[in-house]
Design a protein around this motif. Structure first.
Motif, PDB file in Angstrom:
ATOM      1  N   ARG A  42       0.825  -1.217   0.000  1.00  0.00           N
ATOM      2  CA  ARG A  42       0.000   0.000   0.000  1.00  0.00           C
ATOM      3  C   ARG A  42       0.854   1.259   0.000  1.00  0.00           C
ATOM      4  O   ARG A  42       0.333   2.354   0.069  1.00  0.00           O
ATOM      5  CB  ARG A  42      -0.900   0.023   1.231  1.00  0.00           C
ATOM      6  N   ASN A  43       2.175   1.076   0.009  1.00  0.00           N
ATOM      7  CA  ASN A  43       3.156   2.159   0.080  1.00  0.00           C
ATOM      8  C   ASN A  43       3.239   2.760   1.489  1.00  0.00           C
ATOM      9  O   ASN A  43       3.707   3.879   1.655  1.00  0.00           O
ATOM     10  CB  ASN A  43       2.900   3.233  -0.967  1.00  0.00           C
ATOM     11  N   TRP A  44       2.777   2.031   2.492  1.00  0.00           N
ATOM     12  CA  TRP A  44       2.918   2.466   3.877  1.00  0.00           C
ATOM     13  C   TRP A  44       4.326   2.121   4.347  1.00  0.00           C
ATOM     14  O   TRP A  44       4.879   1.086   3.998  1.00  0.00           O
ATOM     15  CB  TRP A  44       1.911   1.769   4.777  1.00  0.00           C
ATOM     16  N   ARG A  45       4.882   2.986   5.179  1.00  0.00           N
ATOM     17  CA  ARG A  45       6.224   2.756   5.707  1.00  0.00           C
ATOM     18  C   ARG A  45       6.221   1.592   6.696  1.00  0.00           C
ATOM     19  O   ARG A  45       5.321   1.479   7.520  1.00  0.00           O
ATOM     20  CB  ARG A  45       6.728   4.012   6.406  1.00  0.00           C
ATOM     21  N   LEU A  46       7.282   0.786   6.617  1.00  0.00           N
ATOM     22  CA  LEU A  46       7.496  -0.307   7.563  1.00  0.00           C
ATOM     23  C   LEU A  46       8.914  -0.170   8.106  1.00  0.00           C
ATOM     24  O   LEU A  46       9.886  -0.248   7.360  1.00  0.00           O
ATOM     25  CB  LEU A  46       7.314  -1.663   6.878  1.00  0.00           C
TER      26      LEU A  46
END
Length: 67
Positions: A42-46
């Motif tokens: 989702r292009n969320w930072r991890l």
């Protein structure tokens, strides 16, 4: 049985753990103080455990400057 440490943390979790804002976290990342932040589908930072260590160092440095 003890829980094993997580390998990835979302921005919200990092902010809660360290009591910092997302703006601060994202600024450190854009300034290059936090390296190689991964993204999910989702292009969320991890954030990795290595990133968590970098953040700990940044907060320690910030607290030393206050004293």
């Amino acid at each position: 049985m003890a829980q094993k440490p997580k390998n990835r943390y979302k921005a919200k979790e990092i902010c809660r753990i360290f009591d910092i804002s997302k703006a601060t976290l994202f600024r450190w990342e854009s300034d290059g103080q936090i390296s190689d932040v991964k993204r999910d589908w989702r292009n969320w930072r991890l954030y990795s455990n290595e990133n968590v260590q970098e953040i700990r160092v940044l907060i320690r440095k910030k607290n030393v400057k206050k004293e």
